[in-house]
Write an enzyme that holds these catalytic residues in place. Structure first.
Site, PDB file in Angstrom:
ATOM      1  N   MET A 280      58.930  33.110  22.056  1.00 13.47           N
ATOM      2  CA  MET A 280      59.426  31.776  22.380  1.00 13.47           C
ATOM      3  C   MET A 280      60.395  31.229  21.347  1.00 13.47           C
ATOM      4  SD  MET A 280      56.196  29.284  22.047  1.00 13.47           S
ATOM      5  CE  MET A 280      54.964  29.517  20.822  1.00 13.47           C
ATOM      6  N   HIS A 281      60.423  31.770  20.146  1.00 13.46           N
ATOM      7  CA  HIS A 281      61.383  31.330  19.138  1.00 13.46           C
ATOM      8  C   HIS A 281      62.582  32.250  19.057  1.00 13.46           C
ATOM      9  CE1 HIS A 281      58.553  28.621  16.581  1.00 13.46           C
ATOM     10  NE2 HIS A 281      58.722  28.182  17.806  1.00 13.46           N
TER      11      HIS A 281
END
Length: 188
Positions: A73-74
């Site tokens: 997600m990053h």
């Protein structure tokens, strides 16, 4: 130690791994057999597909289809435009339509175990706030394995976010994280 923790996590064979790390450890380990039982089926038949915040729709489709996935997600170090550094960047990313709906589906239908976060981590508040908002106090129980927090900090996390906190006293390299994953694997 992060590499060893990932190896133990792959042995556990969760269907979904969501990570806030943008390193390439999951890609390097993907498809390797970490089985302790040489007669069992190798994880090579269950290669994880790796997705980032740039291809959430594809991640969601694979997840809905029961495919084993890693969702970064990053972002990923190989795609500089996908990397999320600041709390503001993360809040903006997480509340975008596809990412929000994808994480909402995971958080509301699965038990989530958070590993590798510290109380001072700048993103833990944003992630747990989102989780609490999504679940509205309902859904599966979620757990946070965290080191060296006070009872007041533990109570704050549990009260504010509806998670169950597993606190441990850390030593250099955090071998307790690996031990915890091994413990869970032994319960199966």
């Amino acid at each position: 130690t992060k590499l060893l923790a990932y190896q133990e996590l792959f042995k556990l064979r969760p269907n979904t791994i969501v990570t806030s790390n943008f390193d390439q450890i999951p890609e390097r380990l993907n498809g390797l057999s970490f089985s302790l039982d040489t007669t069992s089926i190798s994880s090579g038949s269950r290669h994880y597909r790796v997705f980032t915040n740039r291809n959430v729709a594809e991640a969601n489709n694979a997840w809905k289809g029961g495919k084993p996935i890693v969702f970064k997600m990053h972002g990923c170090v190989t795609d500089h435009g996908s990397i999320v550094f600041t709390r503001e960047d993360f809040r903006r990313e997480i509340y975008l339509g596809f990412i929000k709906e994808f994480l909402k589906a995971i958080f509301s239908s699965r038990t989530v175990l958070f590993l590798g976060f510290g109380f001072a981590d700048p993103h833990i508040d944003a992630i747990l706030s989102f989780l609490y908002e999504v679940n509205s106090g309902l859904g599966s129980p979620h757990y946070v394995l965290i080191n060296d927090i006070t009872n007041i900090q533990k109570q704050k996390l549990e009260r504010n976010y509806g998670v169950r906190v597993i606190n441990y006293t850390s030593t250099p390299g955090h071998p307790q994280v690996v031990d915890f994953i091994r413990f869970i694997n032994g319960l199966r």
